[in-house]
Design a protein around this motif. Sequence first.
Motif, PDB file in Angstrom:
ATOM      1  N   ALA A 199      32.651   2.110  13.125  1.00 52.07           N
ATOM      2  CA  ALA A 199      32.829   0.762  12.582  1.00 52.07           C
ATOM      3  C   ALA A 199      33.130   0.801  11.088  1.00 52.07           C
ATOM      4  O   ALA A 199      33.951   0.028  10.585  1.00 52.07           O
ATOM      5  CB  ALA A 199      31.585  -0.080  12.850  1.00 52.07           C
ATOM      6  N   LEU A 221      28.959  -6.809  11.359  1.00 53.99           N
ATOM      7  CA  LEU A 221      30.030  -6.962  12.342  1.00 53.99           C
ATOM      8  C   LEU A 221      30.416  -8.429  12.508  1.00 53.99           C
ATOM      9  O   LEU A 221      31.561  -8.742  12.831  1.00 53.99           O
ATOM     10  CB  LEU A 221      29.603  -6.380  13.687  1.00 53.99           C
ATOM     11  CG  LEU A 221      29.471  -4.855  13.780  1.00 53.99           C
ATOM     12  CD1 LEU A 221      28.986  -4.447  15.163  1.00 53.99           C
ATOM     13  CD2 LEU A 221      30.794  -4.168  13.454  1.00 53.99           C
ATOM     14  N   LEU A 270      37.380  -3.188  16.218  1.00 61.44           N
ATOM     15  CA  LEU A 270      36.159  -3.917  15.931  1.00 61.44           C
ATOM     16  C   LEU A 270      35.940  -4.957  17.029  1.00 61.44           C
ATOM     17  O   LEU A 270      36.899  -5.530  17.543  1.00 61.44           O
ATOM     18  CB  LEU A 270      36.255  -4.602  14.570  1.00 61.44           C
ATOM     19  CG  LEU A 270      36.244  -3.676  13.353  1.00 61.44           C
ATOM     20  CD1 LEU A 270      36.545  -4.466  12.084  1.00 61.44           C
ATOM     21  CD2 LEU A 270      34.909  -2.954  13.225  1.00 61.44           C
ATOM     22  N   LYS A 327      36.406  -0.794   9.521  1.00 62.10           N
ATOM     23  CA  LYS A 327      36.262  -1.884   8.545  1.00 62.10           C
ATOM     24  C   LYS A 327      37.180  -1.656   7.348  1.00 62.10           C
ATOM     25  O   LYS A 327      37.584  -2.592   6.681  1.00 62.10           O
ATOM     26  CB  LYS A 327      34.811  -1.967   8.068  1.00 62.10           C
ATOM     27  CG  LYS A 327      33.903  -2.796   8.966  1.00 62.10           C
ATOM     28  CD  LYS A 327      34.044  -4.276   8.677  1.00 62.10           C
ATOM     29  CE  LYS A 327      32.992  -5.088   9.404  1.00 62.10           C
ATOM     30  NZ  LYS A 327      33.046  -6.530   9.105  1.00 62.10           N
TER      31      LYS A 327
END
Length: 733
Positions: A729, A689, A311, A733
């Motif tokens: 992502a 994000l 990330l 996550k």
Amino acid sequence: MSDELDKLKQAMQNATPPPSDDARDRALRVAAEEFEKTFQGSPETVRPTSQNAPSGGFMRGAVSMFRRLTTREALLTTASVATVVVAVVVTQDFNSLPEDNHGKIIVGEFADTKVGATLQSPQTSTIRQDATSQIVINETAPAAQPLDDGFATGAATSIAGNEVVQQQAPVLDALDVTDQASSSPNTPLVDGRLRTESDGDDEIGVLSFVAPAAPIVMSEESEAVTTERRANVTAPTTSQGIVADMAATAEITIIQPAEPVPAIEANTELFPEADINPLKVASEEPVSTFSIDVDTASYGIVRSSLMNGQLPPRDAVRTEELINYFPYDYPLPAEGEAPFSTSVTVMDTPWNADTKLLHIGIQGFDIAVEDRPPVNLVFLIDTSGSMNDANKLPLLINSFRLMLANLQPEDQVAIVTYAGSAGMALEPTPASDSAKILASLQNLSAGGSTAGQAGLQQAYALAEQMADDGDISRVILATDGDFNVGISDPEKLQSFVEDKRDSGVYLSVLGFGRGNYNDTIMQTLAQNGNGTAAYIDTLAEAQKVLVDQIGGALFTIAQDVKIQIEFNPAEIAEYRLIGYETRALNREDFNNDAVDAGEIGAGHSVTAIYEITPVGSPAVSVDDLRYTQTDAQPASSENGEYAFLKLRYKNPGEDRSILLTTPVFADSDAGLQSEANFAAAVAGFAQLLRDDDRIRGWDIADAQALAQQNMGADPFGYRAELITLMRLADSLK
């Protein structure tokens, strides 16, 4: 003399007890107990060094031994111990010695590296290093030449990572046997050896083994091995040849990992720190002011992180740069009017049914290739040692090659490089002489420190020399931003670049590489140099920035573009600007033409999004004040006016700004619902994000679904790539 020797021989024979199985078993049991105590525990004292090595040696031991041999007690003792030693050497029976759970016995230490070995009969010894840099040893007892201090010379191996260094290896103490009483299993250890006690001029010695300070059992051999390195070592032995049968040459084979793991370098990346824009109460702060931003560097950094399975850093995510990375189908301005059009849309918020989004789209006009004026370019290239990676200088060279193929013959190119010092690698050369320019690029190599200030000074000076009246001159800086010579403080760099932009030479920056990337400096240079900032992580990105959108990088159509919105407290209770944290301006800056702001290049589109909360919505977060009294009444909202949008800009080269205004209504709709929805999906993704707590009950999968539903025309696959990044992502996550 011979009579005395005969008497001594006869006395030894008379004193020698007959062989006894019980005596042998007792001796072996004592030896096993002594080994358990000595080798299977960690000594409390340090190992001997050249400063504290035990005194004595062979000659002194021999003198002590012969002095005591004339007594009957000594003769009995030596005969008994000799019987035990011979029995051990002849039988080679060490099966009773304690082992670890891998069947290996810890017996020695080479320099600073502990190794494990099984004490057995002489054979070849092999140390194996597996892919985790652990060592496995097969055992033998190599030969050695004893020294007076009880150590043998030999090539031992100190292994640190993948290095092999020749050292001396300690060996077993010389065998000084003079008194059976000293062989008690309770004899303490000194420096990793059995203690040798002094009794006046006499010494009482015992058979001792070298024990490692911290025994370590090595791992099993790895399958991923390819190369071998060999070294001879000297393993423990004893002096006087008493255990000479165990002497042999050892061969150590070290097997390297197939691909040595590179050293992990410290991450020194720097990104501008900026808190997420807070929620504002319209009745208290009705006006919001900021500078537009057409940079796209943040999107490239986010992509680079996600494609590498990580990330992105929170501060590396600038929401407006992710939104503005994509071209949008906004209407072009009408001929003869402002250099850009303005579109306003009010829509429902995807992540909050009780709020709305105010979407502002700006589209600049483009310039046809044949209508472009000549341009003077100075490529300012960082050739310092930090640019040596494949994704830095080599990618940089290939990126500029793409750009050269799309310049006009009358354009001019010069190259300035900087490392320990700055220098001109290519004098101003027409773009038509592409072979000469390409040859200069191919000759570049990385090395030295980063004198960024010196490079900037020379590049600006050269660009000013190249400019004729009316010509456009640009400096394009390509670097990782790791300035470490000259000015490196962002504030001082800002002042330097601000002074230079008054000459009409604009500065754009292209970022390369990760690990030491200084985004703080890159943003400072681009924002104050009247240029743009992009991050190049692939050749495809170079194609987008330096070929497909080259007009926006080289030709400015509007300078110092500012946006100011006044919200109507009668209609809007709260609002927040999504992104643009590093572009905030004071309210009074909007009318101050001396305050710098962002530029719009040919063909650029700019998007800004506010989340607004209508009066009476259950989403209102801030209560009314109890004690604050105001006589002023909110403006009439009979026409449903939500806000009033104002824009200021300057035509290139002019000092006075031009004002544009647009009212915003509850039903404002520019007919761009699909484009606005896609921009909202990107905005939501960026906020997730950044862990923005204003996004509630919405996740990356929701952003992905919204983006897929509003892909629109995507000729180059930019929007399809975003879907891939969203999926990555979501997994990370």
